[in-house]
Scaffold this active site. Structure first.
Site, PDB file in Angstrom:
ATOM      1  CE  LYS A   1      -0.150   3.223   4.786  1.00  0.00           C
ATOM      2  NZ  LYS A   1       0.020   3.314   6.213  1.00  0.00           N
TER       3      LYS A   1
ATOM      4  CD  GLU B   1      -3.562  -2.359   7.455  1.00  0.00           C
ATOM      5  OE1 GLU B   1      -2.434  -2.540   7.021  1.00  0.00           O
ATOM      6  OE2 GLU B   1      -4.267  -1.388   7.150  1.00  0.00           O
TER       7      GLU B   1
ATOM      8  CD  GLU C   1      -2.693   5.632   6.856  1.00  0.00           C
ATOM      9  OE1 GLU C   1      -2.684   5.679   5.616  1.00  0.00           O
ATOM     10  OE2 GLU C   1      -1.773   5.119   7.536  1.00  0.00           O
TER      11      GLU C   1
ATOM     12  CG  ASN D   1      -1.714   1.214   1.441  1.00  0.00           C
ATOM     13  OD1 ASN D   1      -1.799   2.044   0.546  1.00  0.00           O
ATOM     14  ND2 ASN D   1      -2.320   1.356   2.616  1.00  0.00           N
TER      15      ASN D   1
ATOM     16  CB  SER E   1       5.345  -1.698  11.843  1.00  0.00           C
ATOM     17  OG  SER E   1       4.987  -0.357  12.098  1.00  0.00           O
TER      18      SER E   1
END
Ligand code: PGA
Length: 252
Positions: free
Chosen positions: A12, A166, A97, A10, A211
């Site tokens: 982002k 996540e 997010e 990802n 992470s």
């Protein structure tokens, strides 16, 4: 394990277009074993050129979000139909997010419905904040999100979903959930799905994200109920991401 390991980067809101093309080129030029599914989710602006670059490789294209609406007056939104035209196969939905920016369970559920109608495969993100973890309410919270995401879907549709667990406190922080905790939550999610859709729970791939990097990928991926990784920061480094694809392939 019958479930094919799934390694998804990802990106982002990272990389300029040229940089993204080079990153995709580097990843797609390595041999991706057929025992693993390797996916990248670049920003919307990159999907067309990156899609062209990876077209003849086994690297698969994902988007990071999409609108739940049909074509129309929705300024700044991107319709699923547009993604289909670009050769996108997966779409990340309900990333924390985006939820932090106000995306509700209801909106996530509508997006899942829309994606499935268009034959886009949703990667549905769930996960708790640190305060929920500290209050010992992780399971209740995460399973609640799963419950909302699955609402109204048929068994055949649920089978197409990928769920990414996540924990928010682990995203971009360098703090990873232990492999045991990742397994524990993946197992609870699978059991939840089994209680609602008994015959498909063993087919659904459940990912861990937060992470994840080459150094911790093997210990997480060897866990029985963890079928892959959703990788942010570490997916921006070609060598690191390629190593993680290899680790995924070794865990089939
Ligand atoms: P991270 O992000 O690997 O940088 O923690 C994961 C994600 O948000 O999908």
């Amino acid at each position: 394990m019958a479930r094919k390991p799934f390694i998804c980067g990802n990106w982002k809101m990272n990389t300029g277009i040229e940089e993204g093309i080079q990153l995709a080129e580097k990843i797609s030029q390595t041999i991706i074993p057929s025992s693993v599914e390797a996916v990248i989710a670049p920003p919307f602006t990159h999907l067309y050129p990156v899609g062209k670059v990876i077209n003849n490789s086994s690297l698969v294209l994902s988007a990071q979000n999409m609108s739940q609406d049909d074509f129309g007056a929705h300024t700044g939104e991107v319709a699923g139909e547009m993604l289909k035209e670009l050769g996108v196969e997966y779409v990340i939905l309900g990333h924390s997010e985006r939820r932090a920016g106000g995306e509700s369970n209801q909106a996530v559920s509508e997006k899942i419905r829309k994606a499935l109608d268009l034959d886009l495969l949703p990667i549905v993100c769930v996960g708790e904040e640190e305060s929920i973890k500290e209050a010992g309410k992780t399971e209740e919270f995460v399973l609640g999100q799963v419950d909302q995401a699955l609402k109204g879907l048929s068994q055949e549709e649920v089978k197409k979903l990928i769920i990414a667990y996540e924990p928010i406190w682990a995203i971009g922080t360098g703090k990873t959930a232990s492999a045991e905790d990742a397994q524990e939550m993946a197992k609870s999610i699978r059991q939840k799905i089994e209680s609602l859709y008994p015959s498909v729970s063993e087919d659904i791939r459940i990912l861990y994200g937060g992470s994840a990097k080459a150094a911790n990928a093997a210990s997480i991926l060897e866990k029985e109920d963890v079928d892959g990784l959703l990788i942010g920061g570490a997916s921006l480094k070609a060598d690191e991401f390629i190593t993680m694809i290899q680790i995924g392939a070794d865990n089939d």
